[in-house]
Motif scaffolding. Structure first.
Motif, short mmCIF file in Angstrom:
data_model
loop_
_atom_site.label_atom_id
_atom_site.label_comp_id
_atom_site.label_asym_id
_atom_site.label_seq_id
_atom_site.Cartn_x
_atom_site.Cartn_y
_atom_site.Cartn_z
N THR A 92 0.11 -11.22 -9.45
CA THR A 92 1.45 -10.89 -9.96
C THR A 92 2.09 -9.75 -9.19
O THR A 92 3.26 -9.47 -9.36
N GLN A 93 1.29 -9.05 -8.35
CA GLN A 93 1.82 -7.94 -7.58
C GLN A 93 1.95 -8.34 -6.12
O GLN A 93 1.07 -9.02 -5.57
N ARG A 94 3.02 -7.91 -5.51
CA ARG A 94 3.23 -8.17 -4.09
C ARG A 94 2.91 -6.92 -3.30
O ARG A 94 3.46 -5.85 -3.55
N GLY A 95 1.99 -7.05 -2.37
CA GLY A 95 1.64 -5.91 -1.52
C GLY A 95 2.73 -5.64 -0.50
O GLY A 95 3.48 -6.53 -0.09
N VAL A 96 2.85 -4.38 -0.11
CA VAL A 96 3.81 -3.98 0.91
C VAL A 96 3.04 -3.75 2.20
O VAL A 96 2.25 -2.81 2.32
N PHE A 97 3.24 -4.63 3.17
CA PHE A 97 2.47 -4.56 4.41
C PHE A 97 3.24 -3.77 5.45
O PHE A 97 4.37 -4.09 5.78
N GLU A 98 2.63 -2.69 5.94
CA GLU A 98 3.23 -1.89 7.00
C GLU A 98 2.54 -2.26 8.31
O GLU A 98 1.37 -1.98 8.51
N ARG A 99 3.27 -2.86 9.19
CA ARG A 99 2.70 -3.34 10.44
C ARG A 99 2.52 -2.19 11.42
O ARG A 99 3.42 -1.40 11.65
N LEU A 100 1.31 -2.12 11.99
CA LEU A 100 1.04 -1.15 13.04
C LEU A 100 1.09 -1.88 14.38
O LEU A 100 0.42 -2.88 14.56
N ALA A 154 -0.58 3.18 6.15
CA ALA A 154 -0.89 1.87 6.72
C ALA A 154 -2.23 1.35 6.22
O ALA A 154 -2.38 0.15 5.94
N LEU A 155 -3.23 2.24 6.08
CA LEU A 155 -4.52 1.82 5.54
C LEU A 155 -4.36 1.30 4.11
O LEU A 155 -4.93 0.27 3.74
N ARG A 156 -3.62 2.02 3.32
CA ARG A 156 -3.43 1.61 1.92
C ARG A 156 -2.70 0.29 1.85
O ARG A 156 -3.05 -0.59 1.06
N ASP A 196 -7.10 10.37 -5.82
CA ASP A 196 -5.93 9.77 -6.47
C ASP A 196 -4.63 10.20 -5.79
O ASP A 196 -3.71 9.40 -5.61
N ASP A 197 -4.56 11.48 -5.40
CA ASP A 197 -3.35 11.97 -4.73
C ASP A 197 -3.17 11.32 -3.36
O ASP A 197 -2.07 10.90 -3.00
N VAL A 198 -4.26 11.23 -2.59
CA VAL A 198 -4.17 10.68 -1.24
C VAL A 198 -3.76 9.21 -1.26
O VAL A 198 -2.93 8.77 -0.46
N PHE A 199 -4.31 8.43 -2.19
CA PHE A 199 -4.03 7.00 -2.21
C PHE A 199 -2.75 6.66 -2.97
O PHE A 199 -2.13 5.63 -2.69
N ASP A 200 -2.35 7.48 -3.93
CA ASP A 200 -1.11 7.22 -4.65
C ASP A 200 0.12 7.70 -3.87
O ASP A 200 1.18 7.08 -3.94
N PHE A 249 -2.14 9.14 17.13
CA PHE A 249 -1.64 7.98 16.40
C PHE A 249 -0.24 7.57 16.84
O PHE A 249 0.24 6.51 16.46
N HIS A 250 0.42 8.39 17.66
CA HIS A 250 1.84 8.16 17.89
C HIS A 250 2.16 6.81 18.56
O HIS A 250 3.22 6.23 18.29
N PRO A 251 1.30 6.22 19.43
CA PRO A 251 1.68 4.91 19.99
C PRO A 251 1.78 3.80 18.95
O PRO A 251 2.44 2.78 19.20
N ARG A 252 1.17 3.98 17.78
CA ARG A 252 1.20 2.95 16.74
C ARG A 252 2.03 3.36 15.54
O ARG A 252 2.22 2.56 14.61
N CYS A 253 2.52 4.58 15.53
CA CYS A 253 3.17 5.13 14.34
C CYS A 253 4.65 4.73 14.27
O CYS A 253 5.40 4.95 15.22
N PRO A 254 5.10 4.16 13.14
CA PRO A 254 6.51 3.79 13.03
C PRO A 254 7.45 4.99 12.90
O PRO A 254 8.67 4.84 13.05
N LYS A 255 6.91 6.18 12.63
CA LYS A 255 7.74 7.36 12.45
C LYS A 255 7.58 8.37 13.59
O LYS A 255 8.04 9.50 13.49
N ALA A 256 6.92 7.96 14.68
CA ALA A 256 6.70 8.88 15.79
C ALA A 256 8.02 9.31 16.41
O ALA A 256 8.96 8.53 16.55
#
Length: 377
Positions: free
Chosen positions: A300-308, A289-291, A276-280, A324-331
């Motif tokens: 009724t819910q809109r997903g938030v898509f994080e593009r890799l 990004a996986l989540r 629960d902690d990891v996915f929340d 992961f850094h070549p695909r990471c938006p926070k690298a």
């Protein structure tokens, strides 16, 4: 996130119906003794070279994985296809030999155990494969398939009367997984996918194991059948006190069934903690990004898509620094040169990411993509 259908009563009766998923219960104490301890597990695969070329680098399928599975719990290992999670499961059981690291099962280091000493331990650790049809001999009837391990290890079952006739023990197994006794006289092709997976589970239970590797056991099944199989497995935790290493790419299934989870990327664990902690509140950008990529079954819910950006790097030539850094938006700059150290953050949480290293907070404040945009402007 993807979610399973509401709990469905399994074919074995009402005993599992409405049972709270393992991932939501607190039945396993955090102080429970581990049945399995994996430390710095490594498995590389050599790649054949061409007729005149130099030998290419090996595929680093598993590159220093550590975790433990406690008694009576389901521990989830999740990640994209090709991240090495199935290789971890097979190396733990020594279906393939690890290159280095250690695997301690029920207090015994089995990493380099001679075969004659390993064979008596095999009944205590079993596996359920992803494709039940491929793992069942199509030329054998179900009764013969279930009797085979009992004949190979006649004195292995410690929790039942090992002197009972094999036919009686086979009948009890098929009943426990919710199939009729008539199934014993039929062949694997006469069953549906869900029924075949029940048969595979029955075979894994034949020798009274304490630990089972479940390698994508429901990925090929319909959602309603997935719920029934998961309820069956959860019931086994209650009745038999089994421990599971549950391998899956489906975050919804892992959260439903597992109490703790580890996320793998390119052969390494990048985050772990209670499901629960990891996915929340995921800590690693890859987990986020996986989540985000997991569909939400609610219009009724809109997903938030994080593009890799970019493709998954090759395990034979992983990027320097954080893989992961070549695909990471926070690298940021440190991600390019140094693989992040594993950090324990309390409450069972752990992560390998420079974003959670206080000594690199200033350097991480300017992501690579933002600095590149500034240079262009």
């Amino acid at each position: 996130m993807s979610n399973l259908a509401p709990p469905v009563q399994s074919a074995q009766g009402a005993s599992d119906a409405g049972r709270e998923p393992t991932g939501s219960s607190d039945q396993t104490s955090s102080s429970a003794q581990p049945v399995l301890v994996v430390k710095d597990l490594v498995k590389h695969f050599a790649v054949r070279s061409g007729a005149f070329g130099a030998a290419p680098p090996p595929v680093r399928a598993v590159d220093g994985v550590s975790f433990e599975v406690r008694r009576g719990e389901a521990f989830g290992l999740v990640g994209e296809s090709g991240c090495g999670k199935s290789t971890v499961g097979r190396a733990i059981l020594r279906l393939i030999e690890p290159d280095s690291g250690s695997v301690r099962f029920e207090g015994t280091d089995i990493t380099d155990l001679p075969l004659k000493e390993l064979i008596p331990m095999r009944p205590r650790m079993q596996i359920v494969f992803q494709d039940p049809y491929a793992s069942l001999n199509p030329k054998q009837k179900i009764g013969a398939l279930l009797a085979e391990p009992l004949k190979a290890h006649p004195h292995a079952a410690v929790n039942v009367n090992a002197s009972a006739p094999i036919a009686e023990r086979v009948a009890a197994l098929i009943k426990e997984v919710g199939l009729p006794a008539e199934a014993l006289d039929r062949y694997p092709h006469e069953f549906s996918g869900g029924q075949r997976q029940r048969i595979a589970i029955a075979r894994a239970l034949a020798l009274e194991p304490s630990f089972i590797v479940a390698d994508e056991p429901v990925s090929a099944l319909d959602v309603s059948i997935q719920a029934q199989i998961l309820q069956l497995l959860a019931g086994l935790i209650d009745r038999r006190g089994l421990s599971f290493l549950f391998i899956s790419h489906d975050l919804g299934v892992v959260r439903y069934f597992c109490r703790r989870v580890a996320v793998m990327y390119l052969g390494r664990i990048v985050e772990s903690g209670f499901a629960d902690d990891v996915f929340d509140a995921p800590l690693h950008p890859y987990t986020r990004a996986l989540r985000a990529a997991s569909p939400v079954p609610d219009p009724t819910q809109r997903g938030v898509f994080e593009r890799l950006e970019g493709e998954i790097p090759s395990a034979a030539a992983p990027p320097p620094g954080c893989h992961f850094h070549p695909r990471c938006p926070k690298a940021a700059a440190p991600c390019q040169v140094e693989y992040p150290q594993w950090r324990e953050l309390g409450n069972g949480r752990g992560v390998a990411c420079h974003l959670h290293d206080p000594s690199k907070a200033q350097a991480m404040s300017v992501p690579l993509r933002r600095s590149a945009q500034a240079a262009v402007s």
